[in-house]
Design an enzyme around this catalytic site. Structure first.
Site, PDB file in Angstrom:
ATOM      1  N   ASP A 103       0.835  -1.202   0.000  1.00  0.00           N
ATOM      2  CA  ASP A 103       0.000   0.000   0.000  1.00  0.00           C
ATOM      3  C   ASP A 103       0.870   1.252   0.000  1.00  0.00           C
ATOM      4  OD1 ASP A 103       0.922  -0.483   2.579  1.00  0.00           O
ATOM      5  OD2 ASP A 103      -1.000  -0.131   3.560  1.00  0.00           O
ATOM      6  N   ASP A 106       7.046   3.810   3.439  1.00  0.00           N
ATOM      7  CA  ASP A 106       7.284   4.948   4.320  1.00  0.00           C
ATOM      8  C   ASP A 106       8.783   4.986   4.643  1.00  0.00           C
ATOM      9  OD1 ASP A 106       5.664   6.828   6.254  1.00  0.00           O
ATOM     10  OD2 ASP A 106       6.997   5.747   7.587  1.00  0.00           O
ATOM     11  N   THR A 110       9.852  -2.188   5.967  1.00  0.00           N
ATOM     12  CA  THR A 110       9.052  -3.377   5.656  1.00  0.00           C
ATOM     13  C   THR A 110       9.513  -4.004   4.337  1.00  0.00           C
ATOM     14  OG1 THR A 110       7.171  -2.305   6.739  1.00  0.00           O
ATOM     15  CG2 THR A 110       6.695  -4.247   5.396  1.00  0.00           C
ATOM     16  N   ARG A 168     -10.159   2.082   6.636  1.00  0.00           N
ATOM     17  CA  ARG A 168      -9.769   1.325   5.433  1.00  0.00           C
ATOM     18  C   ARG A 168     -10.862   1.357   4.367  1.00  0.00           C
ATOM     19  NH1 ARG A 168      -5.145  -1.595   6.853  1.00  0.00           N
ATOM     20  NH2 ARG A 168      -5.067  -2.419   8.967  1.00  0.00           N
TER      21      ARG A 168
HETATM   22  P1  IMP Z   1       7.647   1.243   6.475  1.00  0.00           P
HETATM   23  O1  IMP Z   1       8.149  -0.100   6.896  1.00  0.00           O
HETATM   24  O2  IMP Z   1       8.105   2.324   7.416  1.00  0.00           O
HETATM   25  O3  IMP Z   1       7.982   1.591   5.047  1.00  0.00           O
HETATM   26  O4  IMP Z   1       6.091   1.243   6.676  1.00  0.00           O
HETATM   27  C1  IMP Z   1       5.278   0.633   5.792  1.00  0.00           C
HETATM   28  C2  IMP Z   1       3.919   0.304   6.386  1.00  0.00           C
HETATM   29  O5  IMP Z   1       3.462   1.267   7.342  1.00  0.00           O
HETATM   30  C3  IMP Z   1       2.921   0.350   5.282  1.00  0.00           C
HETATM   31  O6  IMP Z   1       2.790  -0.907   4.688  1.00  0.00           O
HETATM   32  C4  IMP Z   1       1.655   0.809   5.935  1.00  0.00           C
HETATM   33  O7  IMP Z   1       0.902  -0.314   6.341  1.00  0.00           O
HETATM   34  C5  IMP Z   1       2.109   1.605   7.126  1.00  0.00           C
HETATM   35  N1  IMP Z   1       2.015   3.067   6.846  1.00  0.00           N
HETATM   36  C6  IMP Z   1       3.020   3.903   6.507  1.00  0.00           C
HETATM   37  N2  IMP Z   1       2.592   5.171   6.334  1.00  0.00           N
HETATM   38  C7  IMP Z   1       1.249   5.119   6.551  1.00  0.00           C
HETATM   39  C8  IMP Z   1       0.214   6.133   6.499  1.00  0.00           C
HETATM   40  O8  IMP Z   1       0.410   7.339   6.213  1.00  0.00           O
HETATM   41  N3  IMP Z   1      -1.044   5.696   6.771  1.00  0.00           N
HETATM   42  C9  IMP Z   1      -1.339   4.396   7.093  1.00  0.00           C
HETATM   43  N4  IMP Z   1      -0.404   3.442   7.150  1.00  0.00           N
HETATM   44  C10 IMP Z   1       0.873   3.784   6.877  1.00  0.00           C
HETATM   45 MG    MG Z   2       1.363  -2.138   4.412  1.00  0.00          MG
END
Ligand code: IMP
Ligand code: MG
Length: 179
Positions: A103, A106, A110, A168
């Site tokens: 989705d 960030d 992940t 969602r």
């Molecule tokens: P990362 O591991 O920091 O890149 O985070 C990724 C996960 O955090 C995504 O798969 C989302 O599920 C969640 N996430 C990151 N930013 C947002 C946001 O603005 N709204 C909702 N979920 C988010």
């Molecule tokens: Mg996600």
């Protein structure tokens, strides 16, 4: 422009559903061209990507398959930095063209973790397809082949993305209103 309140936070319309679908279709067309004859396996990361994955798959015009993994790193509106694998992958991905469907990227933690784990299972290819990217928050360099849209760092909800599991089901994407 409409506003919604989820728990203690207010959000306002940011990306209308029509704009999202337009980009999802373009990305699907790109995938259909790039993976012609390869029967790619879409690997959707639950929960956030379930709506994006459903729309993306239906716009793809070549034979393709889908499977799901469940990961979680977010609590409330901030990443915990620690990623838990809640449902693992059962499929054999040896020699498969795998496209991870996410989705939003960030910090990139992940996706980095997914690429590391799946890379050891000898896929023919391993690519990332994300609906959204917050380039300003990316911590580690990450090779993302398909990005539907780049957005600012602000927290968003809707079209599968949640705030504490809520929001969602919003059809458009909403951004947080800072008080
Ligand atoms: P990362 O591991 O920091 O890149 O985070 C990724 C996960 O955090 C995504 O798969 C989302 O599920 C969640 N996430 C990151 N930013 C947002 C946001 O603005 N709204 C909702 N979920 C988010
Ligand atoms: Mg996600």
């Amino acid at each position: 422009m409409s506003e919604v309140t989820i728990k203690d936070k207010t959000f306002k319309t940011f990306i209308p559903e029509a704009d999202l679908l337009c980009r999802v279709k373009e990305v699907a067309n790109q995938i259909s061209r790039d993976f012609e004859g390869k029967n790619p396996l879409l690997l959707a990361v639950l929960n956030g990507s379930f709506i994006f994955a459903a729309d993306l798959m239906r716009y793809i015009t070549i034979p393709c398959e889908i499977s799901f993994v469940k990961l979680a790193s977010y609590q409330g509106i901030a990443s915990t930095g620690e990623i838990k694998e809640v449902i693992g992958l059962n499929e054999d991905i040896t020699n498969r063209a795998v496209i991870i469907v996410e989705d939003i990227v960030d910090t990139g933690a992940t996706m980095k973790r997914m690429i590391e784990k799946l890379g050891t299972r000898s896929p023919a290819s391993l690519d990332i397809c994300t609906l959204l990217l917050k380039p300003g928050k990316l911590k580690a360099p990450l090779n993302i082949k398909y990005v539907a849209m780049e957005i600012p760092n602000d927290f968003i909800v809707g079209y599968g993305l949640d705030y504490d599991q809520l929001g969602r089901n919003l059809r458009d994407i909403y951004t947080i209103v800072e008080e």
